[in-house]
Write an enzyme that holds these catalytic residues in place. Structure first.
Site, mmCIF file in Angstrom:
data_model
loop_
_atom_site.group_PDB
_atom_site.id
_atom_site.type_symbol
_atom_site.label_atom_id
_atom_site.label_comp_id
_atom_site.label_asym_id
_atom_site.label_seq_id
_atom_site.Cartn_x
_atom_site.Cartn_y
_atom_site.Cartn_z
ATOM 1 N N HIS A 62 0.482 -0.511 0.466
ATOM 2 C CA HIS A 62 -0.038 -0.070 0.256
ATOM 3 C C HIS A 62 0.933 1.314 0.187
ATOM 4 C CE1 HIS A 62 -2.411 -2.704 2.753
ATOM 5 N NE2 HIS A 62 -3.399 -2.513 1.134
ATOM 6 N N LYS A 72 6.961 5.949 6.655
ATOM 7 C CA LYS A 72 5.633 5.355 7.631
ATOM 8 C C LYS A 72 7.263 4.639 8.709
ATOM 9 C CE LYS A 72 2.018 3.123 5.074
ATOM 10 N NZ LYS A 72 1.143 2.148 4.532
ATOM 11 N N TYR A 132 3.018 0.906 13.417
ATOM 12 C CA TYR A 132 3.459 1.382 12.476
ATOM 13 C C TYR A 132 2.969 3.291 13.310
ATOM 14 C CZ TYR A 132 -0.556 0.290 9.474
ATOM 15 O OH TYR A 132 -1.367 -0.605 8.691
ATOM 16 N N ASP A 168 -6.482 -5.891 -1.259
ATOM 17 C CA ASP A 168 -5.331 -6.373 -1.844
ATOM 18 C C ASP A 168 -5.096 -7.056 -2.549
ATOM 19 O OD1 ASP A 168 -4.155 -4.587 0.107
ATOM 20 O OD2 ASP A 168 -3.544 -6.562 1.316
#
Length: 181
Positions: A62, A72, A132, A168
């Protein structure tokens, strides 16, 4: 903390420096001064966590586009995952290349994923948890992704891909994704 470069420009592994005694251990996982001194982002918009119940589960790959491109910092807090960044930056010398690293709760090692890179991971243990920090709020209008099994990217996932979400599974291949500018 020790910041280590990877083959993808702007992507770093981060080693924690543990202090141990009879009680256990302590390590700093973020410090504005240390991140700033390394030239890394120091402001975060949100922090997320995910738990993958079954070994082999893949989440990602992503990313978000402008105006909500995101950095991230990823850490496995329980179990083990194989964490991956794929460079999708327009004009990058490593466009389409990937970097992967095994993250686990014992080492505490983290991955810093720069803007313009897709991110995903595979659980290598049942019940793996990942936390994260993200530099931008989640924006459905700006989100995108690349199919984790795209043969052109050819991520060497340690296990067969499984338990991908329907979203996904339907992600485009890299040839059908505009580079991130």
């Amino acid at each position: 903390m020790k910041f280590n470069s990877t083959p993808i420009d702007g992507c770093f592994t981060i080693d924690l420096e543990f202090r141990e005694d009879q009680r256990g251990c302590f390590a700093r996982v973020f410090c504005v001064d240390e991140f700033g001194a390394a030239g890394l982002l120091t402001e975060w918009a949100q922090m997320n966590m995910s738990r993958s119940l079954q070994r082999g589960t893949v989440r990602g790959l992503h990313f978000q586009r402008a105006p909500n491109k995101e950095v991230k910092v990823v850490r496995c807090t329980k179990g083990t995952v194989f964490d991956v960044a794929v460079d999708l930056r327009e004009g990058s010398a490593t466009f389409g290349k990937w970097f992967g690293i095994e993250l686990n709760d014992a080492s505490g090692q983290m991955l810093y994923v720069p803007e313009g890179c897709a991110h995903g991971f595979q659980a290598l243990t049942d019940g793996a948890e990942v936390a994260y920090m993200c530099s931008a709020r989640y924006s459905p209008a700006d989100e995108g992704g690349v199919f984790a099994g795209d043969p052109k990217i050819a991520v060497a996932w340690p296990l067969p891909l499984q338990n991908l979400s329907p979203r996904d599974e339907a992600m485009p291949h890299i040839d059908d994704v505009d580079p991130i500018s």
